[in-house]
Every structure is written in C-alpha cells, then in structure tokens.
Design an enzyme around this catalytic site. Structure first.
Site, PDB file in Angstrom:
ATOM      1  N   LYS A 128       0.840  -1.199   0.000  1.00 33.53           N
ATOM      2  CA  LYS A 128       0.000   0.000   0.000  1.00 33.53           C
ATOM      3  C   LYS A 128       0.874   1.248   0.000  1.00 33.53           C
ATOM      4  CE  LYS A 128      -4.211  -1.973   1.701  1.00 33.53           C
ATOM      5  NZ  LYS A 128      -4.721  -2.686   2.865  1.00 33.53           N
ATOM      6  N   LYS A 152      -5.704  -9.862 -11.136  1.00 26.09           N
ATOM      7  CA  LYS A 152      -6.570 -10.322 -10.050  1.00 26.09           C
ATOM      8  C   LYS A 152      -7.744  -9.338  -9.867  1.00 26.09           C
ATOM      9  CE  LYS A 152      -6.777 -10.823  -5.174  1.00 26.09           C
ATOM     10  NZ  LYS A 152      -6.327 -10.748  -3.867  1.00 26.09           N
ATOM     11  N   LYS A 160     -11.363  -4.478  -5.990  1.00 29.37           N
ATOM     12  CA  LYS A 160     -12.019  -3.162  -6.051  1.00 29.37           C
ATOM     13  C   LYS A 160     -10.993  -2.095  -6.365  1.00 29.37           C
ATOM     14  CE  LYS A 160     -12.947  -3.724  -1.384  1.00 29.37           C
ATOM     15  NZ  LYS A 160     -13.286  -5.104  -1.051  1.00 29.37           N
TER      16      LYS A 160
HETATM   17  P1  ADP Z   1     -10.214  -6.389  -2.838  1.00 30.17           P
HETATM   18  O1  ADP Z   1      -8.934  -6.857  -3.474  1.00 30.17           O
HETATM   19  O2  ADP Z   1     -11.285  -6.199  -3.844  1.00 30.17           O
HETATM   20  O3  ADP Z   1     -10.012  -5.186  -1.945  1.00 30.17           O
HETATM   21  P2  ADP Z   1     -10.335  -7.840  -0.384  1.00 30.17           P
HETATM   22  O4  ADP Z   1      -8.863  -7.701  -0.236  1.00 30.17           O
HETATM   23  O5  ADP Z   1     -11.224  -7.033   0.500  1.00 30.17           O
HETATM   24  O6  ADP Z   1     -10.718  -7.566  -1.910  1.00 30.17           O
HETATM   25  O7  ADP Z   1     -10.696  -9.385  -0.271  1.00 30.17           O
HETATM   26  C1  ADP Z   1     -11.660  -9.940   0.588  1.00 30.17           C
HETATM   27  C2  ADP Z   1     -11.594 -11.438   0.459  1.00 30.17           C
HETATM   28  O8  ADP Z   1     -11.856 -11.855  -0.888  1.00 30.17           O
HETATM   29  C3  ADP Z   1     -10.229 -12.019   0.803  1.00 30.17           C
HETATM   30  O9  ADP Z   1     -10.427 -13.224   1.510  1.00 30.17           O
HETATM   31  C4  ADP Z   1      -9.574 -12.299  -0.522  1.00 30.17           C
HETATM   32  O10 ADP Z   1      -8.683 -13.370  -0.463  1.00 30.17           O
HETATM   33  C5  ADP Z   1     -10.764 -12.610  -1.407  1.00 30.17           C
HETATM   34  N1  ADP Z   1     -10.508 -12.135  -2.782  1.00 30.17           N
HETATM   35  C6  ADP Z   1     -10.476 -10.852  -3.203  1.00 30.17           C
HETATM   36  N2  ADP Z   1     -10.222 -10.768  -4.515  1.00 30.17           N
HETATM   37  C7  ADP Z   1     -10.080 -12.032  -4.961  1.00 30.17           C
HETATM   38  C8  ADP Z   1      -9.816 -12.621  -6.243  1.00 30.17           C
HETATM   39  N3  ADP Z   1      -9.663 -11.865  -7.325  1.00 30.17           N
HETATM   40  N4  ADP Z   1      -9.731 -13.961  -6.314  1.00 30.17           N
HETATM   41  C9  ADP Z   1      -9.911 -14.744  -5.225  1.00 30.17           C
HETATM   42  N5  ADP Z   1     -10.161 -14.262  -3.988  1.00 30.17           N
HETATM   43  C10 ADP Z   1     -10.249 -12.932  -3.848  1.00 30.17           C
END
Ligand code: ADP
Ligand code: TRP
Length: 332
Positions: free
Chosen positions: A116, A198, A201
C-alpha cells in the site's frame, strides 16, 4: 479432524460492494464451512475499513450491503454468528495487549502494508497496526481455523507469532494458536478481473456479485480480449475469459466451448458469444441470491436483528477471552 467440532472465524472488509473474487475466494467457502460441526464466526471488519473509508454514510451503506450479501448468499444465522466487528469493542482492548508484545520489525515486514505504501498511500498509524487488530479478531474467539485467501496468509502467520509471544511472555496459555485454511482450487485462489489481473475493487476491474441485466452485459463486454476473428484457432488456456467461464459453466459445456475455440473455423464462437454466455450464466447462478437480497432490502430490520444478536453472542465470548488475557498480564 474433519468431524471434530472446531471454531472457525473469518472476516471481510466492508470497503466496497462485494465482487466475484470475494465470492469465490471467500464467501462461498464461508457458507460451505457452516455445514461442519463446530462454532462459526463471520464478521464485517468495519474497524479495519476505517483505514481506507473516511465517509460515514458510505461506510454504513457498505456494512449493510455486506451483511445483506452474506445472508442472501446463504450464510445461516442459526449455524454461524454473523456480526459487526465494532459491536465487539473488546477486540480493540485485546489489540492493545498484543501491541505491547509485538516488535515494530514484525509489522514493518508486512507485505500488505508495504504494497500500500509503494502504491503511494500515505500510511496512518491504523494502517500500520492493521495486523495487530486482525490478530485480536482471531484470538478473541479462541478461533482454531481461519479460512483466508492467499493475500491474508502473512497476517495469520503474524497472529500465530503474537499469540505465542503473549503466551510466552506471561507464562500461560491465554490464546489459542490458530491455523489457516487455504482455498482448495486454483480458480478460487485467483479470480481474474475484467483486465485479466486479479479482480479487486482497488483495480476497478471487478464485477459486482448482484449485477444483472443490461448493466451486467455491458460490464462483461468490457472483459479484455484481442482482435483475432472467431475462425482463427486459439489456445483457450491463454484466454482468461475461460477462467471466468469455468466458474459458471457445467464441465461438459465448458469443454465443448474450449474445443470449438481450439479448432476455430466457420461457426466457431467469437469473444462476443462467449461473453454473452458468461453474462447469462452469472445472471442465472445468482438469481436466487438476488431475489433474497431484494427481500432483505425491503426488510432492513431483519438484517439489523441478525447483526445485533450475532454481535451480542460474539461479545460474550470476546469478553471471556479479554478477561483471561487481562488477568494473565496483571490488569486484574
Ligand atoms: P479487494 O482486493 O477487492 O479489496 P479484499 O482484499 O477485501 O478484496 O478481499 C476480501 C476477500 O476476498 C479475501 O479473503 C480475498 O482473499 C478474497 N478475494 C479478493 N479478490 C479475490 C480474487 N480476485 N480472487 C480470489 N479471492 C479474492
Ligand atoms: N484483512 C482481511 C481482508 O482484508 C479482513 C479481516 C479482518 C480478517 N480481520 C480478520 C480475515 C480476521 C480473517 C480473520 O480480507
């Protein structure tokens, strides 16, 4: 191990609307795990979301939407405790105790923090100590198994370190050392976004779980492909569009499409056809959940009831663990 009653816990940040990556990487699994004997805690990490969301109305809306999504997608409050992290303020007390036995070096090595900062985010103290609060979330309920995605592995390892450090420092077995449960399939580990990276958001490449109709078709049409015509034979393994199709289509249909694309020639499906099929399959897969979501939106008081009851139950457990930790370190 599978038949023994164990304590499961996981959390999800309400930092936006949930997307297909969150579903296949987290929620689908949480819902499946509730079938196992044991205690199940799933919470909405609103304290953690404060590290990035600084808009009160937006945070409230995201928390509500996340709770609705969990319930619509099948989390059963009879079997799993669904709650808001901030309904259990004891976790911030436990986080303080952990912070006092955690070296700066441990937090300075956190990938998620370093990433970050590398992306230009000006870190707050809250962002830096994020893993300490996450450790408190896990340890507050004597959690034994923590289902998480690959991105959270280091955070769970840090939790293990903090639990051990606290127990060693105060010569008692205050905290249970948790183990993590990783996703079983490669597809669930990394759901690609519209651009093939990947899905996240923060990359703006996500597909909201409950999107439907024209909006869904428009969004799916934005999946990045190339300009090769349908007749040209292609390797389906090189098309991430197929990774998305694989999450939704029955295996025989998927194999048929892969063959047709591999062969090419007249009548072979083009990218437009594949995208149209994907949009249709997404819409169909989530139709029952979408209907349940609509019903919950019409009855927000039911959602609040679940969260309040869950919060009260979680809080009873966390208070017991907090008291145990206070006694061990001399605060009582
Ligand atoms: P983002 O990357 O959208 O901010 P988060 O980090 O809040 O998502 O992820 C919340 C949960 O969803 C975590 O357990 C993460 O491992 C899973 N997750 C998020 N994006 C993916 C993805 N593209 N593929 C598989 N799992 C994901
Ligand atoms: N950090 C997790 C994420 O971004 C959310 C989270 C907070 C969590 N506390 C937790 C996950 C405890 C598992 C256990 O996805």
């Amino acid at each position: 191990m599978s038949d023994a009653a164990r304590t499961y816990l996981s959390g999800i940040q309400p930092s936006g609307l949930l997307h297909l990556g969150n579903y296949f990487g987290a929620i689908e699994r949480h819902v499946a795990l509730q079938e196992r004997p044991g205690r199940h805690y799933y919470f909405i990490a609103d304290y953690h979301a404060l590290t990035t969301v600084h808009d009160a109305e937006l945070l409230r809306r995201n928390v509500f939407e996340t709770a609705v999504a969990y319930l619509a997608l099948g989390l059963d409050p009879e079997r799993a405790v669904l709650f808001r992290q901030s309904d259990v303020p004891e976790v911030t007390e436990i986080a303080w105790l952990l912070a006092c036995v955690t070296g700066m070096g441990l937090l300075e090595r956190a990938h998620s923090y370093k990433d970050k900062v590398a992306r230009g985010i000006k870190p707050s103290v809250g962002l830096f100590t994020y893993p300490v609060l996450m450790a408190a979330d896990i340890l507050a309920y004597d959690s034994e198994l923590v289902p998480v995605g690959r991105d959270q592995v280091q955070h769970v390892e840090m939790t293990q370190d903090m639990a051990t450090r606290f127990n060693e420092t105060f010569g008692s077995r205050v905290f249970v050392r948790p183990e993590m449960l990783m996703p079983e399939t490669a597809a669930a580990r990394k759901v690609p976004g519209l651009d093939g990276q990947k899905m996240s958001k923060s990359y703006g490449n996500d597909l909201w779980i409950f999107e439907s109709g024209k909006k869904l078709r428009k969004r799916v049409n934005r999946i990045v492909t190339d300009s090769r015509p349908p007749e040209e034979p292609k390797d389906p393994d090189e098309l991430f569009l197929f990774d998305l199709l694989a999450l939704f289509l029955p295996p025989d249909e998927l194999e048929g499409l892969r063959d047709a694309v591999r062969r090419g020639g007249p009548g072979a499906p083009g990218y437009g056809d594949l995208k149209a099929r994907l949009a249709e399959a997404i819409e169909e897969r989530f139709a029952p959940a979408r209907a349940r979501r609509e019903e919950l939106l019409a009855h927000p008081e039911r959602v609040e009831e679940v969260l309040s009851a869950g919060g009260a139950e979680a809080r009873r457990k966390a208070t017991e663990v907090r008291d145990r930790a206070y006694r061990a370190c001399g605060l009582r």
